[in-house]
Design a protein around this motif. Structure first.
Motif, mmCIF file in Angstrom:
data_model
loop_
_atom_site.group_PDB
_atom_site.id
_atom_site.type_symbol
_atom_site.label_atom_id
_atom_site.label_comp_id
_atom_site.label_asym_id
_atom_site.label_seq_id
_atom_site.Cartn_x
_atom_site.Cartn_y
_atom_site.Cartn_z
ATOM 1 N N ARG A 23 1.138 4.289 -12.726
ATOM 2 C CA ARG A 23 1.211 4.541 -11.282
ATOM 3 C C ARG A 23 -0.103 5.138 -10.793
ATOM 4 O O ARG A 23 -0.632 4.757 -9.759
ATOM 5 C CB ARG A 23 2.375 5.485 -10.975
ATOM 6 C CG ARG A 23 2.517 5.773 -9.510
ATOM 7 C CD ARG A 23 3.741 6.622 -9.239
ATOM 8 N NE ARG A 23 3.886 6.779 -7.806
ATOM 9 C CZ ARG A 23 4.192 7.913 -7.211
ATOM 10 N NH1 ARG A 23 4.443 8.984 -7.906
ATOM 11 N NH2 ARG A 23 4.286 7.979 -5.911
ATOM 12 N N HIS A 24 -0.654 6.072 -11.564
ATOM 13 C CA HIS A 24 -1.909 6.723 -11.192
ATOM 14 C C HIS A 24 -3.059 5.717 -11.115
ATOM 15 O O HIS A 24 -3.892 5.790 -10.217
ATOM 16 C CB HIS A 24 -2.237 7.823 -12.209
ATOM 17 C CG HIS A 24 -3.657 8.278 -12.144
ATOM 18 N ND1 HIS A 24 -4.112 9.135 -11.164
ATOM 19 C CD2 HIS A 24 -4.737 7.965 -12.915
ATOM 20 C CE1 HIS A 24 -5.407 9.343 -11.342
ATOM 21 N NE2 HIS A 24 -5.817 8.646 -12.395
ATOM 22 N N LEU A 25 -3.110 4.778 -12.049
ATOM 23 C CA LEU A 25 -4.214 3.822 -12.089
ATOM 24 C C LEU A 25 -4.343 3.033 -10.791
ATOM 25 O O LEU A 25 -5.434 2.615 -10.414
ATOM 26 C CB LEU A 25 -4.057 2.873 -13.279
ATOM 27 C CG LEU A 25 -4.330 3.497 -14.650
ATOM 28 C CD1 LEU A 25 -3.952 2.535 -15.755
ATOM 29 C CD2 LEU A 25 -5.778 3.931 -14.776
ATOM 30 N N LYS A 26 -3.235 2.849 -10.088
ATOM 31 C CA LYS A 26 -3.274 2.117 -8.819
ATOM 32 C C LYS A 26 -4.144 2.824 -7.787
ATOM 33 O O LYS A 26 -4.696 2.191 -6.896
ATOM 34 C CB LYS A 26 -1.863 1.942 -8.260
ATOM 35 C CG LYS A 26 -0.998 1.010 -9.078
ATOM 36 C CD LYS A 26 0.407 0.967 -8.506
ATOM 37 C CE LYS A 26 1.347 0.196 -9.393
ATOM 38 N NZ LYS A 26 2.721 0.288 -8.912
ATOM 39 N N CYS A 27 -4.260 4.146 -7.878
ATOM 40 C CA CYS A 27 -5.051 4.877 -6.882
ATOM 41 C C CYS A 27 -6.537 4.543 -6.989
ATOM 42 O O CYS A 27 -7.286 4.759 -6.054
ATOM 43 C CB CYS A 27 -4.800 6.383 -6.968
ATOM 44 S SG CYS A 27 -5.717 7.237 -8.252
ATOM 45 N N HIS A 28 -6.967 4.023 -8.127
ATOM 46 C CA HIS A 28 -8.373 3.642 -8.300
ATOM 47 C C HIS A 28 -8.656 2.235 -7.784
ATOM 48 O O HIS A 28 -9.809 1.820 -7.723
ATOM 49 C CB HIS A 28 -8.775 3.751 -9.772
ATOM 50 C CG HIS A 28 -8.743 5.145 -10.299
ATOM 51 N ND1 HIS A 28 -9.531 6.164 -9.799
ATOM 52 C CD2 HIS A 28 -7.985 5.712 -11.277
ATOM 53 C CE1 HIS A 28 -9.289 7.279 -10.459
ATOM 54 N NE2 HIS A 28 -8.350 7.030 -11.356
ATOM 55 N N SER A 29 -7.626 1.496 -7.427
ATOM 56 C CA SER A 29 -7.791 0.132 -6.941
ATOM 57 C C SER A 29 -8.182 0.139 -5.464
ATOM 58 O O SER A 29 -7.713 0.974 -4.688
ATOM 59 C CB SER A 29 -6.478 -0.637 -7.112
ATOM 60 O OG SER A 29 -6.548 -1.874 -6.448
ATOM 61 N N ASP A 30 -9.049 -0.789 -5.081
ATOM 62 C CA ASP A 30 -9.441 -0.909 -3.670
ATOM 63 C C ASP A 30 -8.371 -1.615 -2.843
ATOM 64 O O ASP A 30 -8.355 -1.507 -1.625
ATOM 65 C CB ASP A 30 -10.750 -1.694 -3.551
ATOM 66 C CG ASP A 30 -11.925 -0.921 -4.120
ATOM 67 O OD1 ASP A 30 -11.851 0.329 -4.152
ATOM 68 O OD2 ASP A 30 -12.915 -1.552 -4.540
ATOM 69 N N VAL A 31 -7.498 -2.362 -3.497
ATOM 70 C CA VAL A 31 -6.468 -3.120 -2.798
ATOM 71 C C VAL A 31 -5.188 -2.289 -2.724
ATOM 72 O O VAL A 31 -4.652 -1.881 -3.743
ATOM 73 C CB VAL A 31 -6.186 -4.457 -3.520
ATOM 74 C CG1 VAL A 31 -5.130 -5.251 -2.787
ATOM 75 C CG2 VAL A 31 -7.465 -5.270 -3.652
ATOM 76 N N PHE A 51 -1.447 2.175 1.178
ATOM 77 C CA PHE A 51 -0.784 2.966 0.141
ATOM 78 C C PHE A 51 -0.306 2.036 -0.960
ATOM 79 O O PHE A 51 -0.030 0.870 -0.721
ATOM 80 C CB PHE A 51 0.415 3.734 0.720
ATOM 81 C CG PHE A 51 0.001 4.712 1.781
ATOM 82 C CD1 PHE A 51 -0.354 6.005 1.454
ATOM 83 C CD2 PHE A 51 -0.062 4.316 3.103
ATOM 84 C CE1 PHE A 51 -0.766 6.893 2.428
ATOM 85 C CE2 PHE A 51 -0.475 5.199 4.087
ATOM 86 C CZ PHE A 51 -0.824 6.495 3.747
ATOM 87 N N ASN A 52 -0.189 2.586 -2.155
ATOM 88 C CA ASN A 52 0.267 1.770 -3.276
ATOM 89 C C ASN A 52 1.767 1.825 -3.496
ATOM 90 O O ASN A 52 2.294 1.027 -4.256
ATOM 91 C CB ASN A 52 -0.462 2.167 -4.557
ATOM 92 C CG ASN A 52 -1.853 1.583 -4.581
ATOM 93 O OD1 ASN A 52 -2.040 0.419 -4.261
ATOM 94 N ND2 ASN A 52 -2.825 2.384 -4.920
ATOM 95 N N ASP A 53 2.459 2.761 -2.885
ATOM 96 C CA ASP A 53 3.919 2.728 -2.985
ATOM 97 C C ASP A 53 4.545 3.179 -1.676
ATOM 98 O O ASP A 53 3.920 3.833 -0.848
ATOM 99 C CB ASP A 53 4.452 3.523 -4.184
ATOM 100 C CG ASP A 53 4.127 4.992 -4.151
ATOM 101 O OD1 ASP A 53 4.310 5.614 -3.093
ATOM 102 O OD2 ASP A 53 3.722 5.528 -5.189
#
Length: 182
Positions: free
Chosen positions: A50-58, A70-72
C-alpha cells in the motif's frame, strides 16, 4: 464515480500505464520489510504494498472538487471533508469538531489531557459517518436508518450488503433491510 460521487476513477489510469511503471523491488531485512525508495519499514507485506503506491506518479482516484489524486478511496473520503465541511468527530468536552478521528484524539491529549491508550493490535470502535451531513454513530443499524430516512438516494444504500460499508452483526442484515412500519 467513487466516494458517494465526490470522486472519480482516474481516466488516465490504464493497466498498461501501471505495467509500464518500473517494478519496485522489496528488500527483506531482519527488522522487517523496507521500502527501497524511502527506507520506511513495515512488518506486513500488504502495508508495504500500500505504501509503495504513494511513490507512484499515477493516482487511482481524483477529487471532483479540486482534482487532487489519491491511491485509495479512504484517503479520498477523508480529503473530501475539507470541501464539504463535514466534521463528524466532536469533542465531548468542548464545542470543537474535526474531520478526522486522529485530530480529535490529538486535541483531547493536548487541550484536555485525555489519554487514548490502545493495546497492541487493539482497534478503536467503528464509527459510521454520513458524508452528506456529518451525522455519526457507532451503530451500523442507526447509520443505515439515518441514510434511508435522510438521504434515500445515497450510493451507500445501493449496496447495503457491502461489508466495507455496513458491519452488521450476523443476524441483523435481514432485520435492517425490512421496511419500517410507521
Amino acid at each position: 464515480m467513487v466516494n458517494g460521487g465526490f470522486g472519480v476513477k482516474n481516466p488516465l489510469l490504464a493497466t498498461d500505464i501501471l505495467s509500464a511503471e518500473p517494478k519496485m523491488t522489496l528488500e527483506n531485512e531482519p527488522s522487517g520489510l523496507v521500502c527501497h525508495i524511502c527506507r520506511k519499514e513495515f512488518h506486513l507485506q500488504r502495508l508495504l504494498n500500500r505504501h509503495l503506491k504513494c511513490h507512484s506518479d499515477v493516482k487511482r482516484f481524483l477529487c471532483t472538487f479540486c482534482g487532487k489524486g489519491f491511491n485509495d478511496t479512504f484517503d479520498l473520503k477523508r480529503h473530501t471533508r475539507i470541501h464539504t465541511g463535514v466534521k463528524p468527530y466532536k469533542c465531548n468536552q468542548c464545542d470543537k469538531s474535526f474531520t478526522q478521528r486522529c485530530s480529535l484524539e490529538s486535541h483531547g491529549r493536548k487541550v484536555h489531557g485525555q489519554s487514548f491508550a490502545y493495546a497492541y493490535k487493539e482497534r478503536r470502535s467503528k464509527m459510521y459517518v454520513c458524508e452528506d451531513c456529518g451525522h455519526s454513530t457507532p451503530d451500523a443499524e442507526m447509520h443505515f436508518t439515518h441514510l434511508k430516512e435522510n438521504h434515500p438516494h445515497c450510493t451507500a444504500l445501493s449496496k447495503p450488503h457491502d461489508k466495507r460499508q455496513f458491519k452488521f452483526p450476523d443476524e441483523k442484515p435481514l432485520n435492517v433491510l425490512k421496511p419500517r412500519n410507521r
